[in-house]
Design an enzyme around this catalytic site. Structure first.
Site: not given
Ligand code: GLU
Length: 431
Positions: A85, A109, A121, A205, A236, A363
């Site tokens: 993810k 995370k 990513k 976030t 954002n 998410s």
């Molecule tokens: N891009 C965000 C992060 O760096 C969210 C990633 C997601 O929702 O999968 O945590």
């Protein structure tokens, strides 16, 4: 159209003139955490790089009739605990090293917040500010065609990141549905509500960072009322965060954008700034006496929140910081050496992989709702987010105390255990 305000530089950690790769930083701290956990070095060897890394060429027809080839990446760090993810960023400075580090951070995370995912990513080397909406749509669709074999709702689930948003997720979802020939909203998160997005995802976030600051305020006896805060970045994350803090009595004394920064020890007029902000989060050009981004970081405050790009607090400026606490809302804003300097100055650093995990948490909620076909209220989303942020924060805080390490190392220790254990159960590593 951004999730971050600044497009000048991304996560290459600037060290004066040389640059330290974010992947190296990820690997160094990972190694320390793995040693503390007394895992053998084979665990480190397995986890220091992503399990899969894909680089693709995406030829796109531009509005002027020419064809341009863009480079895209997708890194999947580890899928022992479930599908991978993580977001996709559109940025001119995206590199394979950066994407690999960011995928590793996503694994951490998901480990800290106890989500059934590993990290991933993606990125495309492009400058979205120079592209039309039609070109961006073709690029988003082209990326999905190029990576469609390795992504999917039970394989690898993308989301927004720097300079991508819900519209881009909508185009990507539509392209994926065409390829697969069925409706699969769980393929991507951060979608518009009408296409299966979750209430509260857009602000997740920032709200997660805000809950983190609330917890710090209680634990460190630093009242929210009158708390002086500087936020670097008015995209954002930074803008919603400024709003939450302002509404709850904190005094936002400094903000910055890609052009410059403003500072006023008496507090800034946040509702006015939010009203005047453009879609790229630019606002500081309204002020005659604006200062530089770097100057802002060194101004006096209680909490400093880098919420834009990576590598902004380094060994070159850490000594001059005048805050009590740094809360990393961006990914990778403080280098390892800078954290050491800040620790010596008794400045606490709340790490990115904890503080900004609200995005991936919601998410996950979005994906669960897609799988169930049953949608939650905003209140439900926010309550569950708060619960996850609180549990995760306390876990990392207590681990830091237990091992007598800083919160960054503690977050790696918490984040890596599930993935290491799951990899062991699958027979991929032995310990
Ligand atoms: N891009 C965000 C992060 O760096 C969210 C990633 C997601 O929702 O999968 O945590």
């Amino acid at each position: 159209m951004s999730t971050n305000s600044s497009i000048v530089k991304s996560t290459s950690l600037k060290k004066g003139k040389e640059e330290q790769s974010p992947l190296k930083e990820f690997q160094e701290i990972l190694q320390e955490a793995i040693q503390i956990l007394r895992y053998p070095s084979e665990v480190y060897d397995f986890l220091k790089n992503p399990m899969r890394f894909l680089e693709v060429n995406i030829p796109i027809k531009m509005d002027d009739g020419t064809t341009k080839t863009f480079i895209g990446y997708r890194a999947q760090h580890n899928d022992a605990t479930g599908p991978t993810k993580g977001g996709i960023r559109f940025h001119p400075d995206v590199t394979p090293e950066e994407v690999k580090a960011l995928a590793g951070w996503m694994s951490l995370k998901c480990g800290i917040t106890d989500l059934p995912y590993g990290g991933a990513k993606g990125g495309i080397v492009c400058d979205p500010r120079q592209m039309s909406m039609d070109e961006l749509e073709r690029l988003s669709r082209g990326y999905v065609r190029a990576v469609s074999q390795v992504v999917g709702p039970t394989k690898d689930i993308p989301a927004p990141d720097m300079y991508t948003n819900s519209q881009i997720m909508a185009w990507m979802l539509d392209e994926y549905d065409h390829i697969r020939e069925f409706d699969s909203p769980g393929f991507i998160t951060g979608k518009p509500l009408l296409l299966g997005g979750s209430k509260g995802r857009e602000t997740a976030t920032s709200l997660g960072v805000f809950y983190t600051i609330q917890l710090i305020s209680q634990l460190q006896k630093l009242p929210m009322e009158g708390m002086r805060v500087i936020i670097q970045g008015f995209g954002n994350v930074g803008s919603y965060l400024a709003q939450y803090l302002h509404e709850n009595g904190a005094k936002v004394v400094g903000i910055s954008d890609v052009v410059g920064a403003v500072y006023n020890p008496e507090g800034l007029d946040i509702p006015y700034l939010l009203d005047r902000r453009d879609s790229f989060g630019v606002v500081s050009n309204l002020f005659r006496n604006s200062i530089s981004n770097q100057e802002l970081l060194e101004k006096e405050c209680d909490i400093l929140i880098p919420a834009a790009i990576g590598g902004v607090i380094t060994k070159f400026n850490a000594e001059r910081l005048q805050c009590k606490i740094v809360v990393e809302a961006a990914n990778g804003p403080t280098t390892k050496e800078a954290i050491q300097i800040l620790n010596e100055k008794k400045i606490m650093v709340v790490p990115d992989i904890l503080a900004n995990s609200g995005g991936v948490i919601v998410s996950y909620f979005e994906w669960c709702q897609n799988n169930q076909g049953y949608y939650w209220t905003e209140k439900e989303v926010e309550e569950r987010l708060k619960e996850k942020m609180t549990t995760s924060f306390l876990k990392v805080f207590n681990t830091a105390k237990k091992y007598r390490v800083n919160m960054k190392i503690a977050a790696y220790i918490e984040g890596i255990q599930k993935i290491a254990e799951a990899s062991r159960l699958r027979g991929w590593v032995k310990f």
